[in-house]
Enzyme design. Sequence first.
Site, short mmCIF file in Angstrom:
data_model
loop_
_atom_site.label_atom_id
_atom_site.label_comp_id
_atom_site.label_asym_id
_atom_site.label_seq_id
_atom_site.Cartn_x
_atom_site.Cartn_y
_atom_site.Cartn_z
CG HIS A 120 -18.17 -65.11 -6.61
ND1 HIS A 120 -17.78 -65.41 -7.90
CD2 HIS A 120 -18.81 -66.20 -6.15
CE1 HIS A 120 -18.17 -66.63 -8.19
NE2 HIS A 120 -18.81 -67.14 -7.16
CG ASP A 121 -16.04 -68.59 -5.39
OD1 ASP A 121 -17.02 -68.23 -4.70
OD2 ASP A 121 -16.15 -69.29 -6.41
CG ASP A 173 -22.68 -67.60 -12.41
OD1 ASP A 173 -22.41 -68.79 -12.62
OD2 ASP A 173 -21.98 -66.83 -11.73
CD GLU A 219 -16.12 -72.21 -10.36
OE1 GLU A 219 -15.66 -71.72 -9.34
OE2 GLU A 219 -17.23 -72.79 -10.37
CG ASP A 242 -21.26 -72.69 -10.17
OD1 ASP A 242 -20.51 -71.79 -9.75
OD2 ASP A 242 -21.72 -73.58 -9.43
C1 GLC Z 1 -18.65 -72.11 -7.69
C2 GLC Z 1 -19.05 -70.73 -7.28
C3 GLC Z 1 -19.14 -70.66 -5.80
C4 GLC Z 1 -20.19 -71.65 -5.36
C5 GLC Z 1 -19.91 -73.05 -5.88
C6 GLC Z 1 -21.11 -73.93 -5.77
O1 GLC Z 1 -17.38 -72.44 -7.26
O2 GLC Z 1 -18.16 -69.80 -7.81
O3 GLC Z 1 -19.43 -69.38 -5.33
O4 GLC Z 1 -20.24 -71.68 -3.96
O5 GLC Z 1 -19.58 -73.04 -7.24
O6 GLC Z 1 -22.11 -73.54 -6.64
#
Ligand code: GLC
Length: 567
Positions: free
Chosen positions: A334-335, A100, A261, A206
């Site tokens: 995980h979100d 990540d 992401e 991320d």
């Molecule tokens: C992304 C991650 C999440 C995190 C956010 C801030 O969306 O997947 O878990 O809280 O970024 O880093």
Amino acid sequence: MAVKTNWYKEAVVYQIYPLSFMDSNNDGMGDIPGIISKLDYIRDLGATAIWFSPLYKSPWNDYGYDIADYREIHPAFGTMEDFDRLVEECHKRGLRVIMDAVFNHTSTEHEWFKAALADKDSPYRDYYIIREGKRNKEGELIPPTNWTSSFTGPAWERIEGTDEYYLHLFAPEQPDLNWENPKVREEMADILRFWLDKGVDGFRFDVFNMISKVYPLRDDKNPLHFQKGTPFYVDGPRMHEFLNELNRNALSLYDTYTVGESYIPDEEHAHRYIKEESGELDSIFDFEHLASDNIFGLKMIPKPFSLKQFKRGLIDPQLRYHGTGWNTLVLENHDQARSVSRFGINTKKYRYQAATFLAMITFLGWGTPFIYQGEEIGMTNTKFMSRDQLKDPVSHFVLGMAKDLHMPDRLAFKMMKGAFRDHARTPMQWDSSVNAGFNTGAQTWQCVNPDYRTINVEADLASGRSIYRFYQKLLALRKSEPALIYGNTIEYYPDDRQVISYSRSYEGKRFLIVGNFSGTRADFIMPGDFELDELHIRMTNQGRTDTEIEEIMQLKPYEALLLEETV
Ligand code: GLC
């Protein structure tokens, strides 16, 4: 430049949230030796790569998405030697390693941030986005802009004892990095090379499309924007340039895979991020289909499930980007809440059917499948009874916001309970022993879902209706059929309110995927370009046979079929 083998196109990625996967030393938190002990399980599922949610040193305000040192392993997970062994053990089993890369922000505990605050003349000050506050009409000090954080509240935090603020698009403990500063970009390329030299094969970036901001910073005056500021930090003006640079200086020097992401990306930008000729990313996550039962950005605010939105989010990228870039296929991470516990599914009644249905309609599409730990055994949402059980800061931020809006506490809890990110973060359920086999200790960092006594890996494998084995079969089939990997997608009946259906074809071979996304029976009329006697069933989740392929088929609730055309 390294030769790019495009291994990721035939890959299946399994995501591990290290805190909750397997705890080898009974301290309540998952760790690297625990992960190593389960690598065979992941390989046997049919995965060929693992994406690890952050393993780095972090104060865990956002459980690793707030990094304090990009080159160190969190001691709770193990040592760097453990990590090196992890890479070795993964590679031995043909599993690639994806790390990540949280590059939009660091933790406030990062040395750079500490140095930036300690000394106004520190070169690290320009690593972050620090600005003088403004005065309102009443002469009070207010933040430099009216932007709101993705985690609710203002996106600026005042630096104690000064009139200055730093920007944080997420929690106050996650200060945004200043990507305008070439030093920051060099640091990031260097971090990528550090991990690539260790044998890492790729990265998940991320919230990558927030790194470039529009300067000078200004207020968002659009009254319709709930999250203020997004036009000034989503798909910003230097995004493509920054990604190109990371490629030149790090990614393209190795045979890597990258997935970014994205946060509600603009279509044109999204395409450019993933176009092979752009030299930016290989693919992105775009969660449009996962916003089909919630208000995105504020995913804890539910709305009735819209199959139409799900279909558009799942299928449109396949239609849009085929032949020019690469796609991802995702149901959980995980979100997100557990997939069998959302989308209007009656989990008690249809858990097996829905889990296998969702896997078929999603992972037979065009793109690399991403499977989140526990999804392969149909893990469900937990019944959280109180706020104390919620560990995710975002759950608390959002409940706090509801309180500010004078919403009664219990009502807010009830409304959001299906969407807490905590659902994905309860310990992996391995067996029916205490703590679900996650450990044998006295505690777990997050409560175990009480349904572990019946829903766990051991029970699933012993059952005649194993979801894991279904996944195994599905992934093996996908691997053996180039049409299911490279084929283009054609959708049927986009407006149908129950059925989702599309074909995949490649080099003279054609498949038809059909599924009933509802708890009631649904009719499916065979599309005119298929002949009944040329079709046979390659996979079914509810036991349909070739003789039951009909012009008008009545599909059972959550029935899914993979039909192959044999001409
Ligand atoms: C992304 C991650 C999440 C995190 C956010 C801030 O969306 O997947 O878990 O809280 O970024 O880093």
